[in-house]
Design a protein around this motif. Structure first.
Motif, PDB file in Angstrom:
ATOM      1  N   PRO A   1      39.895  95.328  58.828  1.00  8.16           N
ATOM      2  CA  PRO A   1      40.871  96.438  59.479  1.00  8.16           C
ATOM      3  C   PRO A   1      41.249  97.333  58.509  1.00  8.16           C
ATOM      4  O   PRO A   1      41.754  97.127  57.249  1.00  8.16           O
ATOM      5  N   GLU A   2      41.331  98.676  58.999  1.00  6.53           N
ATOM      6  CA  GLU A   2      41.505  99.815  58.088  1.00  6.53           C
ATOM      7  C   GLU A   2      42.927  99.341  57.486  1.00  6.53           C
ATOM      8  O   GLU A   2      43.284  99.992  56.210  1.00  6.53           O
ATOM      9  N   ALA A   3      44.032  99.015  58.108  1.00  6.83           N
ATOM     10  CA  ALA A   3      45.386  99.042  57.717  1.00  6.83           C
ATOM     11  C   ALA A   3      45.352  97.737  56.583  1.00  6.83           C
ATOM     12  O   ALA A   3      46.103  98.093  55.789  1.00  6.83           O
ATOM     13  N   GLU A   4      44.652  96.907  56.819  1.00  3.22           N
ATOM     14  CA  GLU A   4      44.614  96.197  55.649  1.00  3.22           C
ATOM     15  C   GLU A   4      43.955  96.677  54.380  1.00  3.22           C
ATOM     16  O   GLU A   4      44.540  96.307  53.096  1.00  3.22           O
ATOM     17  N   LEU A   5      43.045  97.476  54.264  1.00  2.00           N
ATOM     18  CA  LEU A   5      42.414  98.317  53.408  1.00  2.00           C
ATOM     19  C   LEU A   5      43.632  99.126  52.623  1.00  2.00           C
ATOM     20  O   LEU A   5      43.960  99.089  51.264  1.00  2.00           O
ATOM     21  N   ARG A   6      44.265  99.843  53.524  1.00  2.00           N
ATOM     22  CA  ARG A   6      45.202 100.794  53.221  1.00  2.00           C
ATOM     23  C   ARG A   6      46.475 100.064  52.498  1.00  2.00           C
ATOM     24  O   ARG A   6      47.043 100.471  51.397  1.00  2.00           O
ATOM     25  N   LYS A   7      46.714  98.926  52.832  1.00  2.00           N
ATOM     26  CA  LYS A   7      47.829  98.309  52.355  1.00  2.00           C
ATOM     27  C   LYS A   7      47.429  97.562  50.992  1.00  2.00           C
ATOM     28  O   LYS A   7      48.096  97.839  49.896  1.00  2.00           O
ATOM     29  N   PHE A   8      46.278  97.100  50.797  1.00  2.00           N
ATOM     30  CA  PHE A   8      46.071  96.798  49.392  1.00  2.00           C
ATOM     31  C   PHE A   8      45.829  97.845  48.479  1.00  2.00           C
ATOM     32  O   PHE A   8      46.249  97.854  47.263  1.00  2.00           O
TER      33      PHE A   8
END
Length: 403
Positions: A158-165
């Motif tokens: 998910p894009e949200a997981e990438l942005r959080k990382f």
């Protein structure tokens, strides 16, 4: 993903009078779809592991324990490699350009322009010939590409997981100013004044053609006198400030993306550079490093998927393993018993036969060398060499562009 693998030797000692007839005999440890793994390769792999661990500062009991742990998977890793390379052949995967970039990177870092001297440097550092080292790297890139294409590309995050990382690791994505370059080299070494004038005219004409819209990569391929980078359309990769000759740095760091320089006179050559891309110094945006972030996030999730893929390859393969050898990645229920017990001919092969078989694979079936997927966590063959870059990593600068 990182890859490598190997196998052992039985040497026949004969009287000096018949030394010319001495042959090295290698015991066959496993058969994989018509390919073989020898005991000598596995032994070489063990030596490589130990050398690498020593280079990491391990010694005594810690060295012994770490080496033993990795050596348990030596045959598994070698089988993994062969299966991935064979799959790459089936998929018509071509990694020649990546290998060329990688070898050019090493040559630039070594600052050895002479081809023969560079080949000797490789032999001393890697403990094998230039050709064998290049073939080994070709297998590593091929194995990595297959894993990326058949496994990694199917893992979605998910894009949200990438942005959080990215937000949690912003400090890892602070860049220095750098430019990505391609080159055309026109040699002037040993030329007469008339020949030098012709070379100068040729270089200026190429600049005009490139600026009018002809593909720089095509012009480099057809006209550059640098054999290595011309095969790759002249691409040489990223350079940071302080890494280049000052006269080159003054030009390219003022240029914009897409700019093509006038011919730059250097000892023995005229150099034309194109700025393929450039990064300003400072914090890289999420969009600029999205692929890097995705690699970091997906990699831990990929381990079981890669093993699942390799297990499937095993299930579909012709695989026989000699008694005394263990494949720690064996597919459940797969019968890999050795079936040549009734043959009169012993299951050995000469070193010459192995070399001939590998040459045949390189020419038309499977390139020769040694590799393995990251799953088995392997050590590089030559610690002094840079690790093989990820397929998406841009290659290095021209030898002429170095101090």
């Amino acid at each position: 993903m990182s890859y490598r693998r190997f196998a052992l030797l039985i040497v026949s000692f004969l009287p000096v009078a018949v030394a010319a007839d001495v042959k090295v005999v290698e015991e066959i440890a496993a058969k994989v779809n018509g390919d073989i793994i020898t005991r000598g390769e596995l032994e070489q792999r063990r030596r490589d592991i130990e050398s690498f661990l020593k280079s990491q500062g391990l010694a005594g009991p810690k060295l012994t324990d770490a080496a033993r742990q990795q050596e348990q998977d030596a045959l598994r890793d070698q089988i993994d490699t062969l299966l991935l390379v064979q799959k790459g052949k089936d998929l018509n995967v071509n990694v020649d350009s990546e290998v060329t970039r990688y070898m050019a990177d090493i040559q630039v870092q070594s600052k050895i322009a002479d081809a023969d001297k560079f080949h000797e440097f490789i032999r001393q550092q890697a403990g094998m010939s230039y050709e064998d080292f290049r073939d080994q790297k070709k297998k590593e890139f091929l194995a990595r590409r297959v894993v990326g294409q058949e496994v990694m590309s199917r893992l979605n995050t998910p894009e949200a997981e990438l942005r959080k990382f990215y937000d949690d690791h912003k400090a890892d994505y602070v860049r220095k100013e750098q430019v990505f370059l391609s080159q055309i080299v026109i040699s002037t070494e040993g030329k007469t004044p008339e020949q030098g004038a012709a070379a100068d005219k040729k270089a200026k004409d190429l600049v005009v053609r490139a600026r009018k819209g002809e593909k720089f990569s095509d012009l480099a391929r057809d006209n550059s006198d640098d054999a290595e980078t011309s095969k790759n359309g002249g691409y040489i990769g990223p350079e940071q400030r302080g890494q280049m000759r000052k006269e080159l740095e003054d030009v390219v760091f003022k240029a914009k993306k897409g700019d093509i320089t006038e011919p730059i006179k250097l000892p023995g050559m005229l150099l034309i550079l194109k700025v393929e891309d450039r990064y300003e110094a400072g914090q890289a945006s999420f969009e600029d490093v999205r692929n890097e972030v995705a690699d970091q996030v997906i990699s831990p999730k990929s381990e079981p998927k890669v093993r699942e893929f390799l297990t499937k390859l095993r299930q579909d393969a012709f695989l026989e393993i000699k008694d005394g050898y263990v494949d720690s990645g064996a597919a459940p229920g797969k019968d890999t018993r050795w079936r040549d017990v009734a043959e009169l001919k012993p299951q050995t092969t000469t070193k010459e036969e192995v070399a001939a078989r590998r040459k045949k694979r390189f020419l038309g079936i499977i390139p020769h060398g040694h590799v393995t997927p990251k799953t088995p966590s392997a050590a590089p063959v030559a610690p002094a060499m840079p690790a093989a870059p990820a397929v998406t990593t841009p290659p290095p600068p021209p030898a002429g562009a170095k101090q």
